[in-house]
Design a protein around this motif. Structure first.
Motif, PDB file in Angstrom:
ATOM      1  N   ARG A  40       0.815  -1.217   0.000  1.00 34.76           N
ATOM      2  CA  ARG A  40       0.000   0.000   0.000  1.00 34.76           C
ATOM      3  C   ARG A  40       0.845   1.261   0.000  1.00 34.76           C
ATOM      4  N   GLN A  41       2.063   1.163   0.502  1.00 38.88           N
ATOM      5  CA  GLN A  41       2.972   2.309   0.526  1.00 38.88           C
ATOM      6  C   GLN A  41       3.978   2.263  -0.625  1.00 38.88           C
ATOM      7  N   GLY A  42       3.701   1.425  -1.638  1.00 36.19           N
ATOM      8  CA  GLY A  42       4.527   1.365  -2.832  1.00 36.19           C
ATOM      9  C   GLY A  42       5.629   0.337  -2.802  1.00 36.19           C
ATOM     10  N   LEU A  43       5.745  -0.405  -1.710  1.00 34.23           N
ATOM     11  CA  LEU A  43       6.840  -1.360  -1.557  1.00 34.23           C
ATOM     12  C   LEU A  43       6.404  -2.719  -2.108  1.00 34.23           C
ATOM     13  N   LYS A  44       6.543  -2.878  -3.410  1.00 32.58           N
ATOM     14  CA  LYS A  44       6.118  -4.110  -4.075  1.00 32.58           C
ATOM     15  C   LYS A  44       7.281  -5.096  -4.151  1.00 32.58           C
ATOM     16  N   GLY A  45       6.966  -6.364  -3.974  1.00 36.71           N
ATOM     17  CA  GLY A  45       7.989  -7.393  -4.078  1.00 36.71           C
ATOM     18  C   GLY A  45       8.236  -8.095  -2.751  1.00 36.71           C
ATOM     19  N   TYR A  46       9.438  -8.714  -2.656  1.00 33.03           N
ATOM     20  CA  TYR A  46       9.778  -9.521  -1.492  1.00 33.03           C
ATOM     21  C   TYR A  46      11.257  -9.349  -1.143  1.00 33.03           C
ATOM     22  N   TYR A  47      11.625  -9.846   0.016  1.00 29.33           N
ATOM     23  CA  TYR A  47      13.018  -9.942   0.478  1.00 29.33           C
ATOM     24  C   TYR A  47      13.702  -8.574   0.549  1.00 29.33           C
ATOM     25  N   PHE A  48      13.239  -7.748   1.475  1.00 25.28           N
ATOM     26  CA  PHE A  48      13.768  -6.394   1.638  1.00 25.28           C
ATOM     27  C   PHE A  48      14.868  -6.394   2.698  1.00 25.28           C
ATOM     28  N   GLY A  49      16.095  -6.707   2.250  1.00 23.93           N
ATOM     29  CA  GLY A  49      17.196  -6.820   3.204  1.00 23.93           C
ATOM     30  C   GLY A  49      18.322  -5.836   2.992  1.00 23.93           C
ATOM     31  N   ARG A  50      18.304  -5.072   1.878  1.00 19.53           N
ATOM     32  CA  ARG A  50      19.392  -4.140   1.567  1.00 19.53           C
ATOM     33  C   ARG A  50      18.912  -2.720   1.785  1.00 19.53           C
ATOM     34  N   MET A  51      19.631  -1.966   2.617  1.00 18.18           N
ATOM     35  CA  MET A  51      19.233  -0.598   2.936  1.00 18.18           C
ATOM     36  C   MET A  51      20.442   0.320   2.943  1.00 18.18           C
ATOM     37  N   LEU A  52      20.212   1.583   2.583  1.00 22.41           N
ATOM     38  CA  LEU A  52      21.285   2.578   2.576  1.00 22.41           C
ATOM     39  C   LEU A  52      20.699   3.971   2.695  1.00 22.41           C
ATOM     40  N   GLU A  53      21.284   4.792   3.578  1.00 24.31           N
ATOM     41  CA  GLU A  53      21.017   6.225   3.592  1.00 24.31           C
ATOM     42  C   GLU A  53      22.244   6.903   2.997  1.00 24.31           C
ATOM     43  N   ASP A  54      22.058   7.629   1.887  1.00 25.99           N
ATOM     44  CA  ASP A  54      23.209   8.231   1.227  1.00 25.99           C
ATOM     45  C   ASP A  54      23.535   9.602   1.814  1.00 25.99           C
TER      46      ASP A  54
END
Length: 202
Positions: A40-54
């Motif tokens: 619902r917040q636009g996060l489509k798909g699976y396996y969200f394990g990679r994150m980065l704040e640039d």
């Protein structure tokens, strides 16, 4: 408070929020409460394990084969320059020059002008599984799973070590640079670089 009990990654941003990536979504923890984000917040798909704040304060989240930016309390997906794109995202990295790089099973992508552009760094490795990269003052290490390459600041390329794949198409799992010494987590143990493209097993 999590979208799923299968946790794949944890990341703390500059404001102190703790982000928890799971198989079916991502949650932000402020010290008291969890706020979860999903389709619902636009996060489509699976396996969200990679994150980065640039360095610009942009927060990136990678799923199995998609990358999103958190913007105005929603996740925005950006397209890829090639139609096939990739199947598996390995890492999201910011280089010293501010470039945002995605390492995937189909090579390297650069974020530019609201899209991900395919980069051809090494001939013959355009579509190889790029595990991750390590940038140093002298150049950059690239781990392709079956080969470790180094590109110096003068664009001179050196193959430090190559090996026949033994496990799902890879031999080198991870690289770590400690006090200017390169360490390699490989399929059969841990190695230390000793110079002249040689490694000793620890």
């Amino acid at each position: 408070g999590l979208p799923d009990l299968y946790v794949l990654g944890i990341y703390q941003d500059s404001r102190g929020f703790l982000w928890v990536g799971t198989v079916n979504g991502i949650s932000r923890f402020d010290g008291k409460n969890f706020i979860s984000y999903g389709v619902r917040q636009g996060l489509k798909g699976y396996y969200f394990g990679r994150m980065l704040e640039d360095s610009k304060g942009r927060f990136w989240v990678g799923g199995k084969n998609k990358i999103f930016q958190f913007l105005n309390n929603r996740f925005i997906e950006y397209p890829f320059s090639d139609s096939s794109a990739f199947r598996y995202l390995q890492s999201i990295t910011e280089l010293k020059n501010g470039e945002i790089i995605a390492s995937t099973d189909s090579g390297e992508y650069l974020f530019e002008n609201d899209r991900w552009l395919k980069k051809n760094v090494f001939p013959g490795f355009e579509n190889k599984f790029l595990r991750h990269i390590i940038e140093t003052d002298k150049g950059t290490y690239y781990n392709y799973g079956t080969a470790i390459l180094f590109k110096d600041n003068y664009n001179i390329i050196d193959t430090l070590w190559s090996h026949k794949a033994v496990n799902r198409g890879m031999f080198f799992n991870y690289l770590k640079l400690i006090n200017d010494t390169l360490y390699v987590a490989a399929y059969d143990g841990i190695y230390q670089a000793t110079g002249n493209n040689t490694f000793k097993k620890l």
